[in-house]
Design an enzyme around this catalytic site. Structure first.
Site, mmCIF file in Angstrom:
data_model
loop_
_atom_site.group_PDB
_atom_site.id
_atom_site.type_symbol
_atom_site.label_atom_id
_atom_site.label_comp_id
_atom_site.label_asym_id
_atom_site.label_seq_id
_atom_site.Cartn_x
_atom_site.Cartn_y
_atom_site.Cartn_z
ATOM 1 N N HIS A 7 -12.729 -13.972 5.705
ATOM 2 C CA HIS A 7 -14.076 -14.342 5.267
ATOM 3 C C HIS A 7 -14.459 -15.697 5.864
ATOM 4 C CE1 HIS A 7 -13.235 -11.872 1.397
ATOM 5 N NE2 HIS A 7 -14.145 -11.215 2.086
ATOM 6 N N LYS B 15 -16.869 -2.298 -7.631
ATOM 7 C CA LYS B 15 -15.656 -3.125 -7.831
ATOM 8 C C LYS B 15 -15.869 -3.964 -9.089
ATOM 9 C CE LYS B 15 -15.048 -3.915 -2.822
ATOM 10 N NZ LYS B 15 -15.176 -4.969 -1.785
ATOM 11 N N ARG C 115 -14.631 -5.062 10.209
ATOM 12 C CA ARG C 115 -13.229 -5.056 10.655
ATOM 13 C C ARG C 115 -12.933 -3.852 11.524
ATOM 14 N NH1 ARG C 115 -11.311 -5.793 4.660
ATOM 15 N NH2 ARG C 115 -12.939 -4.227 4.652
ATOM 16 N N SER D 70 -9.429 -8.565 0.674
ATOM 17 C CA SER D 70 -9.110 -9.198 -0.609
ATOM 18 C C SER D 70 -8.189 -8.307 -1.435
ATOM 19 C CB SER D 70 -10.396 -9.460 -1.402
ATOM 20 O OG SER D 70 -11.210 -10.367 -0.732
HETATM 21 O O1 PNS Z 1 -17.468 -7.810 -0.417
HETATM 22 P P1 PNS Z 1 -18.180 -6.535 -0.806
HETATM 23 O O2 PNS Z 1 -17.700 -6.023 -2.146
HETATM 24 O O3 PNS Z 1 -18.114 -5.480 0.261
HETATM 25 O O4 PNS Z 1 -19.735 -6.935 -0.947
HETATM 26 C C1 PNS Z 1 -20.679 -5.959 -1.325
HETATM 27 C C2 PNS Z 1 -21.926 -6.635 -1.931
HETATM 28 C C3 PNS Z 1 -21.550 -7.493 -3.131
HETATM 29 C C4 PNS Z 1 -22.594 -7.479 -0.867
HETATM 30 C C5 PNS Z 1 -22.894 -5.476 -2.373
HETATM 31 O O5 PNS Z 1 -22.279 -4.681 -3.350
HETATM 32 C C6 PNS Z 1 -24.219 -6.009 -2.889
HETATM 33 O O6 PNS Z 1 -25.110 -6.298 -2.111
HETATM 34 N N1 PNS Z 1 -24.343 -6.152 -4.238
HETATM 35 C C7 PNS Z 1 -25.557 -6.627 -4.842
HETATM 36 C C8 PNS Z 1 -26.435 -5.483 -5.339
HETATM 37 C C9 PNS Z 1 -27.372 -5.003 -4.252
HETATM 38 O O7 PNS Z 1 -28.193 -5.723 -3.744
HETATM 39 N N2 PNS Z 1 -27.254 -3.704 -3.902
HETATM 40 C C10 PNS Z 1 -28.127 -3.097 -2.932
HETATM 41 C C11 PNS Z 1 -27.593 -3.217 -1.522
HETATM 42 S S1 PNS Z 1 -27.043 -1.639 -1.048
#
Ligand code: PNS
Length: 164
Positions: free
Chosen positions: A21, A45, A95, A133
């Site tokens: 990250h 998650k 990745r 992670s």
């Molecule tokens: O590190 P991650 O878990 O892959 O990150 C994913 C994250 C947190 C960026 C994604 O789940 C997110 O954007 N969550 C906020 C809710 C949202 O805006 N959802 C719509 C986008 S599809």
């Protein structure tokens, strides 16, 4: 007329933040005036190992020497936060090809919600291709060495917390 600041967001769960990250954040900080590391809720998650406040604190510690990087927490929609702070770009690290489908779907959804918002994909450095992670959490929970995976300033806290 003063130039508008170019603000990018590096969003993620950061549970916890890894060297992979940080590598993306450092590279993004060289391309934009401001970078916001945004600790968020990923609905798939929901059972995170670290609380939102802990994930923010760990991210702040590893980014403290990057002057144009700040860390924030938001539990709502990413597109909503981006509009609120006037960010032009979302930065995501890729990745492998396996990351792509999900990331592509999120990028298109965010673009639909906020048409001025671009998503930029950065390829992860070769040395961090395998890193996630969840892998860090698993190795730490079984008492393995995670010093290759997380920054030294947060290593002991992560080890202590996850080995409990
Ligand atoms: O590190 P991650 O878990 O892959 O990150 C994913 C994250 C947190 C960026 C994604 O789940 C997110 O954007 N969550 C906020 C809710 C949202 O805006 N959802 C719509 C986008 S599809």
């Amino acid at each position: 007329m003063p130039m508008k600041k170019r603000i990018a967001i590096c969003p993620g769960s950061f549970d916890p933040i890894t060297k992979g990250h940080l590598n993306i954040i450092q590279r993004a900080s060289q391309l934009f005036d401001e970078v916001i590391v945004l600790v968020m809720v990923n609905p798939s998650k929901s059972n995170t190992a670290f609380t939102g406040a802990e994930r923010v604190e760990l991210a702040r510690r590893v980014t403290k020497d990057l002057p144009n990087v700040t860390v924030d927490y938001f539990s709502g929609l990413l597109a909503e936060y981006a509009s609120k702070v006037g960010a032009c770009t979302l930065i995501k690290g890729l990745r492998a090809v396996s990351d792509f489908e999900y990331e592509f779907q999120m990028a298109l959804t965010n673009k639909k919600l906020c048409p001025t918002l671009e998503t930029m994909f950065m390829t992860t450095d070769l040395q961090y291709m395998y890193l996630s992670s969840s892998m860090v959490r698993e190795v730490a929970r079984f008492g393995g060495d995670i010093s290759e995976f997380v920054c030294p300033e947060i290593l002991a806290d992560i080890q202590q917390r996850l080995s409990k």
